[in-house]
Scaffold this motif. Structure first.
Motif, short mmCIF file in Angstrom:
data_model
loop_
_atom_site.label_atom_id
_atom_site.label_comp_id
_atom_site.label_asym_id
_atom_site.label_seq_id
_atom_site.Cartn_x
_atom_site.Cartn_y
_atom_site.Cartn_z
N PHE A 46 0.83 -1.21 0.00
CA PHE A 46 0.00 0.00 0.00
C PHE A 46 0.87 1.26 0.00
CE2 PHE A 46 -2.37 3.28 2.33
CZ PHE A 46 -3.58 3.29 1.66
N ALA A 47 1.82 1.32 0.94
CA ALA A 47 2.67 2.51 1.06
C ALA A 47 3.87 2.43 0.12
CB ALA A 47 3.16 2.66 2.50
N GLY A 48 4.15 1.22 -0.38
CA GLY A 48 5.35 1.03 -1.16
C GLY A 48 5.29 1.62 -2.55
N TYR A 49 4.11 1.91 -3.03
CA TYR A 49 4.05 2.48 -4.37
C TYR A 49 3.22 3.74 -4.47
CZ TYR A 49 -0.72 0.85 -5.30
OH TYR A 49 -2.06 0.67 -5.27
N GLU A 50 2.20 3.91 -3.62
CA GLU A 50 1.24 4.99 -3.82
C GLU A 50 1.91 6.37 -3.80
OE1 GLU A 50 -2.42 6.61 -4.67
OE2 GLU A 50 -1.82 4.51 -4.66
N ASN A 51 2.75 6.64 -2.81
CA ASN A 51 3.41 7.94 -2.75
C ASN A 51 4.34 8.16 -3.93
OD1 ASN A 51 2.11 8.80 -0.46
ND2 ASN A 51 3.79 8.33 0.93
N THR A 52 5.02 7.10 -4.36
CA THR A 52 5.95 7.26 -5.48
C THR A 52 5.21 7.56 -6.79
OG1 THR A 52 7.43 5.69 -4.38
CG2 THR A 52 7.91 6.21 -6.67
N VAL A 53 4.06 6.94 -6.98
CA VAL A 53 3.23 7.26 -8.15
C VAL A 53 3.02 8.76 -8.25
CG1 VAL A 53 0.90 7.08 -9.13
CG2 VAL A 53 2.04 5.04 -8.23
N HIS A 54 2.60 9.37 -7.15
CA HIS A 54 2.24 10.78 -7.19
C HIS A 54 3.46 11.69 -7.13
CE1 HIS A 54 -1.86 9.64 -7.31
NE2 HIS A 54 -1.76 8.96 -6.18
N LEU A 55 4.54 11.23 -6.52
CA LEU A 55 5.76 12.05 -6.56
C LEU A 55 6.27 12.16 -7.99
CD1 LEU A 55 7.99 13.66 -5.25
CD2 LEU A 55 9.16 11.50 -4.70
N ILE A 56 6.22 11.07 -8.74
CA ILE A 56 6.65 11.13 -10.14
C ILE A 56 5.76 12.08 -10.94
CG2 ILE A 56 6.89 9.81 -12.28
CD1 ILE A 56 7.60 7.37 -10.51
N ALA A 57 4.45 11.91 -10.84
CA ALA A 57 3.53 12.75 -11.61
C ALA A 57 3.61 14.21 -11.18
CB ALA A 57 2.11 12.23 -11.46
N ASN A 58 3.63 14.47 -9.87
CA ASN A 58 3.74 15.85 -9.38
C ASN A 58 5.03 16.50 -9.85
OD1 ASN A 58 1.44 15.09 -8.01
ND2 ASN A 58 2.21 15.55 -5.97
N SER A 59 6.10 15.70 -9.88
CA SER A 59 7.39 16.24 -10.30
C SER A 59 7.39 16.62 -11.78
CB SER A 59 8.49 15.20 -10.03
OG SER A 59 8.63 14.96 -8.65
N VAL A 60 6.79 15.75 -12.60
CA VAL A 60 6.71 16.08 -14.03
C VAL A 60 5.92 17.37 -14.23
CG1 VAL A 60 5.80 15.34 -16.26
CG2 VAL A 60 6.99 13.70 -14.79
N LEU A 61 4.80 17.49 -13.54
CA LEU A 61 3.99 18.70 -13.68
C LEU A 61 4.77 19.93 -13.20
CD1 LEU A 61 1.35 20.14 -14.33
CD2 LEU A 61 0.56 19.59 -12.01
N ALA A 62 5.47 19.82 -12.10
CA ALA A 62 6.25 20.95 -11.59
C ALA A 62 7.31 21.39 -12.60
CB ALA A 62 6.91 20.59 -10.26
N LEU A 63 7.95 20.42 -13.25
CA LEU A 63 8.97 20.76 -14.24
C LEU A 63 8.34 21.41 -15.47
CD1 LEU A 63 11.20 17.56 -14.00
CD2 LEU A 63 11.78 19.87 -13.19
N LEU A 64 7.18 20.94 -15.89
CA LEU A 64 6.50 21.56 -17.03
C LEU A 64 6.03 22.97 -16.69
CD1 LEU A 64 4.40 18.56 -18.42
CD2 LEU A 64 6.64 19.38 -19.17
N ASP A 65 5.67 23.17 -15.42
CA ASP A 65 5.25 24.50 -14.98
C ASP A 65 6.42 25.46 -14.82
OD1 ASP A 65 2.53 24.02 -14.89
OD2 ASP A 65 2.48 23.55 -12.74
N HIS A 66 7.64 24.93 -14.77
CA HIS A 66 8.84 25.76 -14.55
C HIS A 66 9.87 25.40 -15.63
CE1 HIS A 66 6.82 25.77 -10.64
NE2 HIS A 66 7.40 26.94 -10.43
N PRO A 67 9.62 25.82 -16.86
CA PRO A 67 10.50 25.41 -17.96
C PRO A 67 11.95 25.84 -17.78
CG PRO A 67 8.96 27.14 -18.64
CD PRO A 67 8.50 26.66 -17.32
N GLU A 68 12.19 26.95 -17.08
CA GLU A 68 13.58 27.37 -16.87
C GLU A 68 14.31 26.38 -15.96
OE1 GLU A 68 11.25 28.67 -13.46
OE2 GLU A 68 10.89 28.75 -15.63
#
Length: 400
Positions: free
Chosen positions: A229-251
């Motif tokens: 339960f804890a072994g994947y759920e947080n990592t799923v969203h850390l990956i997706a949140n990170s991609v979005l943050a990078l797209l929001d901050h192109p510099e």
């Protein structure tokens, strides 16, 4: 005074928390189930509380009528998120060796192969929901491989987990059904592995129990549940949140492409800036405890806001700015003290590897829908997107 409603955290978590943090260090709030709790918002108070032995994780120390988190039967509830020493110490010791940085590092190449395989499958399409085809499947594959979960049952478990984290008010029976399915799943799985042990973590844990009788049956089942339960759920969203943050901050994304060696530090900052775990697991004072000048009575619920602490300007200068070169020592994204995230090294490595494979593959990566159309899961316990539609073109070899 009426408890503060925390539902605005879903739409605007950081703005809401900034206002609360400015107004005071501790607030009486309404938990996810409508029952009251105390929310701690400032860095120093949160850090001290995370390591305070007077704040128990054991729900038996909760006063009735307060927020107590997920309600699970004993077969799933006897896990590390509900335990204090000495039981916590005993059980954590059994699994910590599987998640040491050295052992996790040996998994980096296999994880990269999994990531590349997922991208191979979707690259020709030129667009996809990255959460569904990449950020979601990768951590599930890694964790299930580690534990020895059969391939055909992995999607089932993801669906059950989603039901527990974001319950549907229109179907209150769905959570009970998910819990029942999980218990039957783990009971059958552990019985199968006891009959035919394999080279995986669950078989190792069964051997420990059966040889030394150091785990009760409920502890064994609950530990298996927690690791998955804890072994994947947080990592799923850390990956997706990170991609979005990078797209929001192109510099910042351009700077990262120019300096691939900075990826590990970048993941630490991405986790601080918008990590998937906005709240630590709830705690219950064993006695009246003073936090931030406020006395919290014994047995009432304390919620420690990791998201607020990690944007406290008293600890992190200009905290709302994403700075991938920031010194993130002291970040509380993964906790602090004896309950520091058991799978921290694995989650970091998976996120680094997922981002490296993605950025190495696609030179141009962008949202496929207007930014305002993205929706977040309706939960104060988890910060995660419902979907992340993106498109790409051309290939790049940044060589992360």
């Amino acid at each position: 005074m009426r408890p503060i409603d925390l539902r605005p955290l879903i739409a605007d978590p950081h703005g809401t928390l900034a206002a609360l943090r400015e107004a005071g260090p501790v607030h009486r709030v309404q938990g996810a189930d409508g029952n009251p709790a105390w929310l701690v918002t400032r860095y120093e108070d949160v850090r001290r509380a995370l390591a305070d032995p007077r704040l128990s994780l054991d729900k038996r120390n909760a006063k009735p009528g307060n927020y107590a988190g997920l309600s699970l039967p004993p077969a799933l509830d006897a896990n590390l998120l509900n335990m204090d020493p000495p039981d916590h110490t005993r059980i954590r010791r059994l699994v910590v060796k599987a998640f040491t940085p050295g052992r996790v590092e040996k998994l980096r190449e296999p994880v990269r192969r999994l990531a590349d395989g997922l991208l191979d499958a979707v690259e020709p399409a030129g667009a996809a929901d990255l959460l569904a085809v990449y950020a979601g499947p990768l951590p599930i594959m890694v964790t299930c491989d580690l534990l020895g979960i059969p391939q055909e049952r992995r999607l089932d478990f993801r669906a059950w987990t989603d039901t527990l984290i974001t319950p549907d008010p229109a179907r209150p029976e769905a959570a009970r059904e998910a819990v029942g399915n999980m218990i039957r799943f783990f009971t059958g799985l552990l019985a199968a592995k006891r009959a035919e042990p394999a080279d995986d973590l669950l078989s190792d844990l069964i051997a420990v129990r059966d040889a030394g009788d150091r785990l009760s049956e409920d502890e064994l089942t609950s530990l298996a549940f927690l690791l998955l339960f804890a072994g994947y759920e947080n990592t799923v969203h850390l990956i997706a949140n990170s991609v979005l943050a990078l797209l929001d901050h192109p510099e910042e994304l351009r700077a990262l492409r120019k300096n691939p060696d900075g990826l590990a530090a970048a993941v630490e900052e991405l986790n601080r800036w918008d990590g998937p775990g906005p709240l630590a697991i709830r705690r219950f004072p064993l006695e009246d405890v003073e936090i931030g000048g406020v006395t919290v009575p014994a047995g009432e619920t304390v919620l420690l806001s990791l998201a607020s602490a990690n944007r406290d300007p008293a600890r992190f200068p200009d905290p709302d700015r994403l700075d991938l070169r920031r010194n993130n020592s002291g970040s509380l994204a993964l906790g602090h003290g004896i309950h520091y995230c058991l799978g921290a090294a694995l989650g970091r490595m998976e996120t680094e590897t997922a981002l490296a494979a993605l950025l190495d593959r696609f030179e141009k990566l962008e949202l496929a829908v207007p930014r305002g159309e993205l929706k977040w899961r309706p939960s104060i316990r988890a910060r995660g997107l419902i979907s992340l539609p993106v498109r790409w073109s051309a290939t790049s070899r940044t060589r992360f």
